[in-house]
Scaffold this motif. Structure first.
Motif, PDB file in Angstrom:
ATOM      1  N   TYR A 265      81.317  12.844  38.257  1.00 12.16           N
ATOM      2  CA  TYR A 265      81.297  14.308  38.363  1.00 12.16           C
ATOM      3  C   TYR A 265      79.858  14.800  38.439  1.00 12.16           C
ATOM      4  CZ  TYR A 265      86.188  14.262  36.853  1.00 12.16           C
ATOM      5  OH  TYR A 265      87.543  14.039  36.755  1.00 12.16           O
ATOM      6  N   ASN A 266      79.637  15.844  39.259  1.00 13.19           N
ATOM      7  CA  ASN A 266      78.314  16.472  39.290  1.00 13.19           C
ATOM      8  C   ASN A 266      78.257  17.582  38.242  1.00 13.19           C
ATOM      9  OD1 ASN A 266      79.653  18.705  40.374  1.00 13.19           O
ATOM     10  ND2 ASN A 266      78.986  18.303  42.467  1.00 13.19           N
ATOM     11  N   VAL A 267      77.137  18.293  38.167  1.00 18.00           N
ATOM     12  CA  VAL A 267      76.946  19.303  37.122  1.00 18.00           C
ATOM     13  C   VAL A 267      77.865  20.507  37.298  1.00 18.00           C
ATOM     14  CG1 VAL A 267      74.567  18.695  36.582  1.00 18.00           C
ATOM     15  CG2 VAL A 267      75.035  20.285  38.440  1.00 18.00           C
ATOM     16  N   ASN A 268      78.452  20.660  38.476  1.00 16.87           N
ATOM     17  CA  ASN A 268      79.392  21.752  38.719  1.00 16.87           C
ATOM     18  C   ASN A 268      80.829  21.384  38.372  1.00 16.87           C
ATOM     19  OD1 ASN A 268      77.369  23.506  39.803  1.00 16.87           O
ATOM     20  ND2 ASN A 268      77.459  22.345  41.723  1.00 16.87           N
ATOM     21  N   GLY A 269      81.015  20.173  37.853  1.00 16.80           N
ATOM     22  CA  GLY A 269      82.353  19.743  37.483  1.00 16.80           C
ATOM     23  C   GLY A 269      83.178  19.215  38.634  1.00 16.80           C
ATOM     24  N   GLN A 270      82.558  19.001  39.779  1.00 16.35           N
ATOM     25  CA  GLN A 270      83.274  18.485  40.941  1.00 16.35           C
ATOM     26  C   GLN A 270      83.301  16.960  40.904  1.00 16.35           C
ATOM     27  OE1 GLN A 270      80.637  20.354  43.812  1.00 16.35           O
ATOM     28  NE2 GLN A 270      82.193  21.864  44.326  1.00 16.35           N
ATOM     29  N   CYS A 271      84.476  16.403  41.136  1.00 12.54           N
ATOM     30  CA  CYS A 271      84.617  14.941  41.175  1.00 12.54           C
ATOM     31  C   CYS A 271      84.144  14.468  42.553  1.00 12.54           C
ATOM     32  CB  CYS A 271      86.067  14.542  40.936  1.00 12.54           C
ATOM     33  SG  CYS A 271      86.328  12.750  40.879  1.00 12.54           S
ATOM     34  N   ILE A 272      83.066  13.676  42.570  1.00 10.79           N
ATOM     35  CA  ILE A 272      82.521  13.214  43.846  1.00 10.79           C
ATOM     36  C   ILE A 272      82.908  11.774  44.147  1.00 10.79           C
ATOM     37  CG2 ILE A 272      80.594  14.835  43.708  1.00 10.79           C
ATOM     38  CD1 ILE A 272      78.826  12.444  42.911  1.00 10.79           C
ATOM     39  N   TYR A 273      83.507  11.097  43.170  1.00 17.38           N
ATOM     40  CA  TYR A 273      84.009   9.745  43.413  1.00 17.38           C
ATOM     41  C   TYR A 273      85.137   9.436  42.442  1.00 17.38           C
ATOM     42  CZ  TYR A 273      84.632   4.764  43.693  1.00 17.38           C
ATOM     43  OH  TYR A 273      85.211   3.535  43.835  1.00 17.38           O
ATOM     44  N   ASN A 274      86.155   8.738  42.947  1.00 16.79           N
ATOM     45  CA  ASN A 274      87.278   8.293  42.135  1.00 16.79           C
ATOM     46  C   ASN A 274      87.751   6.959  42.701  1.00 16.79           C
ATOM     47  OD1 ASN A 274      90.129   7.876  41.407  1.00 16.79           O
ATOM     48  ND2 ASN A 274      89.964   9.857  40.397  1.00 16.79           N
ATOM     49  N   GLY A 275      87.611   5.891  41.918  1.00 16.19           N
ATOM     50  CA  GLY A 275      88.022   4.579  42.403  1.00 16.19           C
ATOM     51  C   GLY A 275      87.598   3.488  41.442  1.00 16.19           C
ATOM     52  N   THR A 276      87.542   2.272  41.936  1.00 18.21           N
ATOM     53  CA  THR A 276      87.201   1.135  41.073  1.00 18.21           C
ATOM     54  C   THR A 276      85.918   0.428  41.490  1.00 18.21           C
ATOM     55  OG1 THR A 276      88.626  -0.313  42.410  1.00 18.21           O
ATOM     56  CG2 THR A 276      89.623   0.720  40.457  1.00 18.21           C
TER      57      THR A 276
END
Length: 301
Positions: A265-276
């Motif tokens: 997550y970046n400082v704005n709370g946005q998920c920029i990556y999800n995985g393994t």
């Protein structure tokens, strides 16, 4: 602006003895909006007595809000689920919306799921019966006056939290907060966190080796009592104790994670990556929160 809170705030001006400049100004602003004829925005839907607004149809995310028809206040013990289904669509609950529980004086306890990344402005202000709350380690930001004038007497701030709004913990409890426990050695961004009296009386517990960092950080340097101690929660992780997160050549690198789910997550709370993946390229520089199967790490690129 939401009329339900304006009506409550008109009453609060006269019955709340804890009065400071910022509180007076905030209430006067609410009155002004009411007198100019602003209308409430209804909630999008309700499931099992909890009201929601849809944040994104694409991402299937919602925030918890209040009854837009001005009829219901939350009371008693409340457990917010991680997901909710409406019209056959499953939504993730990622935020406690602005004013969601404001003035719910009969709310005695609440369970916030690990899916929540934001606790909004005024979300629990004047929840006078709410004496404790567990902030999950998914939360990245806590809004202005989030717990202002609530019944909290102590609070644990997980290391995932990157920003805390103005007066988020002002005038808590009958005699103010007794303690704030911070898990992270890196202070969350803040301007002022609590009221003047609480800055003098509340004990701020910080990780061993981080007292000087907190004592020089804006918002935290006002605390008269800063004490170092082991701030571990005591909750056992399902991960190996050897999990590490680091920054290397523009990448976030996760080691010894045993193929665990990784979220960035970046400082704005946005998920920029999800995985393994264990090596995650990041284009922008800055501070990031990395969640590895629910355990949070801060990393600076």
């Amino acid at each position: 602006m939401k009329v339900v809170l304006l009506k409550r705030s008109l009453i609060n001006i006269f019955i709340i003895p804890k009065t400071m400049k910022h509180s007076i100004l905030r209430k006067l602003m609410l009155i002004a909006v009411l007198l100019t004829g602003s209308h409430a925005f209804a909630h999008d839907f309700e499931v099992d007595g909890i009201y929601y607004n849809i944040l994104s149809e694409t991402d299937k995310t919602v925030e918890v809000t209040y009854d837009g028809n001005l009829k219901v206040l939350y009371t008693g013990n409340l457990s917010i689920p991680e997901k909710v289904t409406y019209n056959g669509i499953s939504y993730s609950i990622t935020s406690i919306g602005n004013d969601a529980f404001s003035d719910c004086r009969g709310l005695t306890s609440i369970s916030i799921p690990n899916s929540v990344v934001n606790i909004g402005e005024n979300s629990f202000c004047y929840c006078t019966s709410l004496t404790s709350v567990t902030i999950p380690n998914s939360v990245i930001s806590i809004g202005d006056y989030a717990f202002d004038c609530s019944g909290l007497i102590s609070i644990f701030i997980p290391k995932s939290v990157m920003s805390i709004g103005e007066g988020a913990f002002s005038y808590c409890g009958d005699a103010g907060l007794t303690e704030i426990v911070c898990e992270s050695a890196i202070p969350a961004t803040a301007s002022y966190i609590t009221d003047g009296d609480s800055y003098e009386t509340t004990i701020l517990y910080v990780p061993v080796g981080s007292k000087e960092t907190y004592a020089s950080a804006a918002g935290w340097n006002e605390f008269a009592k800063i004490v170092e101690k082991d701030t571990a929660t005591g909750i056992e992780s399902t991960l190996s104790n050897d999990v590490k997160v680091s920054a290397e050549n523009g990448n976030i690198v996760v080691t010894d994670a045993d193929n665990a789910l990784v979220e960035v997550y970046n400082v704005n709370g946005q998920c920029i990556y999800n995985g393994t993946a264990t090596t995650i390229p990041v284009a922008a520089k800055g501070l990031f929160i990395v969640n590895v199967n629910g355990e949070s790490f801060k990393v600076m690129l």
